[in-house]
Design a protein around this motif. Structure first.
Motif, short mmCIF file in Angstrom:
data_model
loop_
_atom_site.label_atom_id
_atom_site.label_comp_id
_atom_site.label_asym_id
_atom_site.label_seq_id
_atom_site.Cartn_x
_atom_site.Cartn_y
_atom_site.Cartn_z
N TYR A 107 0.94 -1.15 0.01
CA TYR A 107 0.02 -0.13 0.01
C TYR A 107 0.96 1.38 0.10
CZ TYR A 107 -3.88 -3.26 1.63
OH TYR A 107 -4.43 -4.22 1.73
N GLY A 150 -14.57 -1.41 -0.60
CA GLY A 150 -13.55 -1.11 -1.68
C GLY A 150 -12.78 0.34 -1.14
N THR A 176 -12.12 -1.73 6.01
CA THR A 176 -11.88 -2.72 6.70
C THR A 176 -10.55 -2.44 7.64
OG1 THR A 176 -12.82 -4.32 4.93
CG2 THR A 176 -11.60 -5.37 6.89
P1 AMP Z 1 -12.45 -2.84 1.87
O1 AMP Z 1 -13.06 -1.50 1.40
O2 AMP Z 1 -11.99 -2.82 3.20
O3 AMP Z 1 -13.39 -3.88 1.37
O4 AMP Z 1 -11.00 -3.03 0.98
C1 AMP Z 1 -10.69 -3.08 -0.41
C2 AMP Z 1 -9.47 -3.33 -0.93
O5 AMP Z 1 -8.36 -2.15 -0.76
C3 AMP Z 1 -8.72 -4.66 -0.32
O6 AMP Z 1 -8.48 -5.25 -1.42
C4 AMP Z 1 -7.58 -3.93 0.51
O7 AMP Z 1 -6.51 -5.03 0.47
C5 AMP Z 1 -7.24 -2.55 -0.31
N1 AMP Z 1 -6.46 -1.69 0.59
C6 AMP Z 1 -6.94 -1.34 1.78
N2 AMP Z 1 -6.48 -0.22 2.13
C7 AMP Z 1 -5.46 0.04 1.16
C8 AMP Z 1 -4.71 1.28 0.94
N3 AMP Z 1 -4.21 2.02 1.92
N4 AMP Z 1 -3.87 1.22 -0.43
C9 AMP Z 1 -4.15 0.35 -1.23
N5 AMP Z 1 -5.25 -0.44 -1.20
C10 AMP Z 1 -5.81 -0.61 -0.02
#
Ligand code: AMP
Length: 260
Positions: free
Chosen positions: A39, A66, A70
């Motif tokens: 990240y 997305g 989480t």
């Molecule tokens: P979520 O909204 O929690 O379902 O996360 C969506 C996706 O974003 C997941 O695949 C995470 O691995 C990714 N993700 C979470 N935080 C970051 C970040 N800071 N930079 C890039 N990707 C991220």
């Protein structure tokens, strides 16, 4: 930054968002995993959510799947847990995350395990439609983070397989969906068992009208009175009203007495 990322905020003394992971002194065990995941920068909800939740404050976050939500609540959960005394035999989880579905619970578990394992934080998820045995074994061995769908968790609480006496960090993920699915009574039943001074983070894709009524200052008195009347019409009702100042509390008390 707030405009660029389209963040809307309501509340008092809200800390500024961070821009880079290095803007905040995250523990090494968290930074190592962030690097491992590749990240580059916090997502908007993380940039703004972390400074708030790391202050131990309650928080309602409106964000879609997305958006990185989480990790938005898992990272502060991990920091929170690392500041608590170790679990002892018979202790239930320190962080409880309620989610509407098995699929979501399992996705959350992956993030909790990725980020928790370096500081030996154990997580499990409990959900209906799967054998109880392995879930019970995890709970009995002790987990700092429990991710649960409401029905199965209630089964386990009632059977004494776990308890919420150590729980000080509560997350309701996809709260709007849980309400749509009719989980409100179960959620109340669970939340009642958690100490009231816990930290609560609620996440939703939409603003869930059923539990929060956001209104204008001038509407408050009428709304409060209506609500009191409604609740008092129920049998054996008891009400606690919180206000921000001592003066407001005095005002309200005087008015309620006057109006009988
Ligand atoms: P979520 O909204 O929690 O379902 O996360 C969506 C996706 O974003 C997941 O695949 C995470 O691995 C990714 N993700 C979470 N935080 C970051 C970040 N800071 N930079 C890039 N990707 C991220």
């Amino acid at each position: 930054m707030k405009n660029e990322k389209e963040i809307t905020l309501r509340g008092k003394n809200i800390p500024n968002p961070i821009q880079y992971f290095t803007d905040y002194n995250f523990p090494d065990y968290v930074m190592a995993e962030i690097r491992r995941q590749g990240y580059e920068a916090p997502t908007p909800i993380q940039a703004q959510g972390w400074p708030i939740s790391l202050q131990g404050r309650d928080f309602v976050g409106i964000a879609q799947t997305g958006s990185g939500k989480t990790l938005g609540y898992i990272l502060p959960a991990i920091v929170h847990i690392n500041h608590q005394p170790y679990l002892e035999r018979g202790d239930g989880p320190i962080a409880l995350i309620l989610a509407p579905t098995r699929e979501l619970a399992q996705q959350i578990l992956t993030v909790a395990q990725d980020f928790g394992s370096s500081s030996k934080i154990r997580s499990t998820c409990v959900f209906g439609g799967a054998p109880k045995g392995p879930q019970i074994r995890d709970l009995e061995r002790g987990v700092e983070i429990c991710i649960a769908t409401p029905g199965r968790l209630i089964d386990f609480l009632e059977a004494g397989k776990t308890n919420l006496r150590r729980c000080t960090y509560l997350v309701l993920d996809e709260a709007d969906r849980m309400l749509d699915m009719g989980f409100e009574p179960q959620i109340r039943k669970i939340v009642e068992q958690i100490r009231p001074d816990r930290q609560t983070l609620m996440w939703s894709a939409t603003w869930p009208k059923e539990i929060v009524d956001v209104c204008q200052e001038m509407e408050k008195d009428t709304k409060l009175r209506q609500l009191l009347e409604e609740i008092m019409a129920e049998k054996e009702s008891k009400i606690i009203v919180f206000a921000e100042t001592k003066r407001k509390v005095d005002d309200l008390t005087r008015r309620m007495r006057r109006e009988g």
